[in-house]
Scaffold this motif. Structure first.
Motif, PDB file in Angstrom:
ATOM      1  N   THR A   1       0.860  -1.177   0.000  1.00  0.00           N
ATOM      2  CA  THR A   1       0.000   0.000   0.000  1.00  0.00           C
ATOM      3  C   THR A   1       0.895   1.225   0.000  1.00  0.00           C
ATOM      4  O   THR A   1       1.811   1.335   0.816  1.00  0.00           O
ATOM      5  CB  THR A   1      -0.921   0.030   1.242  1.00  0.00           C
ATOM      6  N   ILE A   2       0.621   2.121  -0.932  1.00  0.00           N
ATOM      7  CA  ILE A   2       1.339   3.394  -0.998  1.00  0.00           C
ATOM      8  C   ILE A   2       0.368   4.439  -0.466  1.00  0.00           C
ATOM      9  O   ILE A   2      -0.754   4.555  -0.957  1.00  0.00           O
ATOM     10  CB  ILE A   2       1.733   3.741  -2.450  1.00  0.00           C
ATOM     11  N   ARG A   3       0.803   5.173   0.561  1.00  0.00           N
ATOM     12  CA  ARG A   3      -0.091   6.195   1.110  1.00  0.00           C
ATOM     13  C   ARG A   3       0.697   7.314   1.742  1.00  0.00           C
ATOM     14  O   ARG A   3       1.901   7.207   1.958  1.00  0.00           O
ATOM     15  CB  ARG A   3      -1.083   5.590   2.088  1.00  0.00           C
ATOM     16  N   GLU A   4      -0.020   8.375   2.028  1.00  0.00           N
ATOM     17  CA  GLU A   4       0.563   9.546   2.671  1.00  0.00           C
ATOM     18  C   GLU A   4       0.879   9.204   4.117  1.00  0.00           C
ATOM     19  O   GLU A   4       0.108   8.544   4.807  1.00  0.00           O
ATOM     20  CB  GLU A   4      -0.434  10.711   2.604  1.00  0.00           C
ATOM     21  N   TYR A   5       2.065   9.616   4.574  1.00  0.00           N
ATOM     22  CA  TYR A   5       2.474   9.406   5.951  1.00  0.00           C
ATOM     23  C   TYR A   5       3.344  10.591   6.352  1.00  0.00           C
ATOM     24  O   TYR A   5       4.417  10.792   5.775  1.00  0.00           O
ATOM     25  CB  TYR A   5       3.251   8.093   6.086  1.00  0.00           C
ATOM     26  N   GLU A   6       2.852  11.388   7.267  1.00  0.00           N
ATOM     27  CA  GLU A   6       3.570  12.571   7.749  1.00  0.00           C
ATOM     28  C   GLU A   6       4.026  13.477   6.598  1.00  0.00           C
ATOM     29  O   GLU A   6       5.182  13.853   6.495  1.00  0.00           O
ATOM     30  CB  GLU A   6       4.743  12.163   8.630  1.00  0.00           C
ATOM     31  N   GLU A   7       3.091  13.770   5.707  1.00  0.00           N
ATOM     32  CA  GLU A   7       3.334  14.673   4.574  1.00  0.00           C
ATOM     33  C   GLU A   7       4.331  14.119   3.547  1.00  0.00           C
ATOM     34  O   GLU A   7       4.868  14.870   2.735  1.00  0.00           O
ATOM     35  CB  GLU A   7       3.815  16.052   5.055  1.00  0.00           C
ATOM     36  N   LYS A   8       4.600  12.826   3.571  1.00  0.00           N
ATOM     37  CA  LYS A   8       5.480  12.171   2.605  1.00  0.00           C
ATOM     38  C   LYS A   8       4.763  10.952   2.042  1.00  0.00           C
ATOM     39  O   LYS A   8       3.691  10.579   2.488  1.00  0.00           O
ATOM     40  CB  LYS A   8       6.800  11.723   3.270  1.00  0.00           C
ATOM     41  N   ILE A   9       5.365  10.307   1.060  1.00  0.00           N
ATOM     42  CA  ILE A   9       4.815   9.075   0.490  1.00  0.00           C
ATOM     43  C   ILE A   9       5.497   7.903   1.183  1.00  0.00           C
ATOM     44  O   ILE A   9       6.726   7.849   1.264  1.00  0.00           O
ATOM     45  CB  ILE A   9       5.064   9.010  -1.027  1.00  0.00           C
ATOM     46  N   ALA A  10       4.703   6.963   1.701  1.00  0.00           N
ATOM     47  CA  ALA A  10       5.253   5.803   2.398  1.00  0.00           C
ATOM     48  C   ALA A  10       4.738   4.520   1.756  1.00  0.00           C
ATOM     49  O   ALA A  10       3.632   4.486   1.217  1.00  0.00           O
ATOM     50  CB  ALA A  10       4.881   5.842   3.873  1.00  0.00           C
ATOM     51  N   ILE A  11       5.555   3.474   1.833  1.00  0.00           N
ATOM     52  CA  ILE A  11       5.176   2.160   1.318  1.00  0.00           C
ATOM     53  C   ILE A  11       5.002   1.238   2.517  1.00  0.00           C
ATOM     54  O   ILE A  11       5.891   1.128   3.365  1.00  0.00           O
ATOM     55  CB  ILE A  11       6.256   1.594   0.374  1.00  0.00           C
ATOM     56  N   PHE A  12       3.845   0.598   2.570  1.00  0.00           N
ATOM     57  CA  PHE A  12       3.532  -0.321   3.650  1.00  0.00           C
ATOM     58  C   PHE A  12       3.350  -1.725   3.090  1.00  0.00           C
ATOM     59  O   PHE A  12       2.845  -1.904   1.987  1.00  0.00           O
ATOM     60  CB  PHE A  12       2.247   0.116   4.368  1.00  0.00           C
ATOM     61  N   THR A  13       3.749  -2.724   3.888  1.00  0.00           N
ATOM     62  CA  THR A  13       3.543  -4.103   3.491  1.00  0.00           C
ATOM     63  C   THR A  13       2.093  -4.480   3.728  1.00  0.00           C
ATOM     64  O   THR A  13       1.334  -3.725   4.343  1.00  0.00           O
ATOM     65  CB  THR A  13       4.460  -5.053   4.291  1.00  0.00           C
TER      66      THR A  13
END
Length: 140
Positions: free
Chosen positions: A83-95
């Motif tokens: 899952t690619i989503r916003e995290y603390e005003e940045k783009i983060a990749i989650f498993t």
């Protein structure tokens, strides 16, 4: 002052204005090209870091799978979901299980509104190849 001298002065003024605008445009374009090169270098570095992180996760998953039964085997990285989503005003990749794998130092305010909204909801990708392709769109 006669008409021909007045026209010569006006023509010279217009030429000077055009020259100044042309030089300003060239400077802006040169700076944009230089910045684009830096962004591409950053993107290559981030993709390399992401590959390393995914490889590390895959090796951890593979080492854990040696101690499990066939029913408990995790999905391999080629079919794993991210899952690619916003995290603390940045783009983060989650498993798939919700662990943050990596984050990209991409300023979300530079993205179009529809992309920011999609990232706020989370974008699911079904394979490592899709993940890398999607991230290349954001970083190039």
């Amino acid at each position: 002052m006669d008409f021909s001298k007045l026209m010569a002065v006006i023509s010279a003024f217009v030429l000077i204005v055009c020259l100044v605008l042309s030089i300003t445009t060239l400077v802006v374009l040169r700076n944009a090209v230089a910045e684009n090169g830096l962004i591409q270098e950053d993107a290559k570095s981030l993709i390399g870091e992401l590959n390393t992180s995914v490889d590390r996760l895959e090796s951890t998953t593979n080492s854990q799978s040696e101690n499990t039964t066939d029913e408990e085997l995790p999905v391999n990285a080629d079919t794993e979901r991210f899952t690619i989503r916003e995290y603390e005003e940045k783009i983060a990749i989650f498993t798939e299980d919700g662990r943050m794998l990596h984050w990209l130092d991409v300023d979300l305010s530079l993205l179009p509104k529809n992309e920011r909204e999609a990232l706020a909801e989370g974008i699911e990708v079904k394979s490592r190849a899709s993940l890398l392709s999607y991230l290349q769109d954001y970083t190039s």
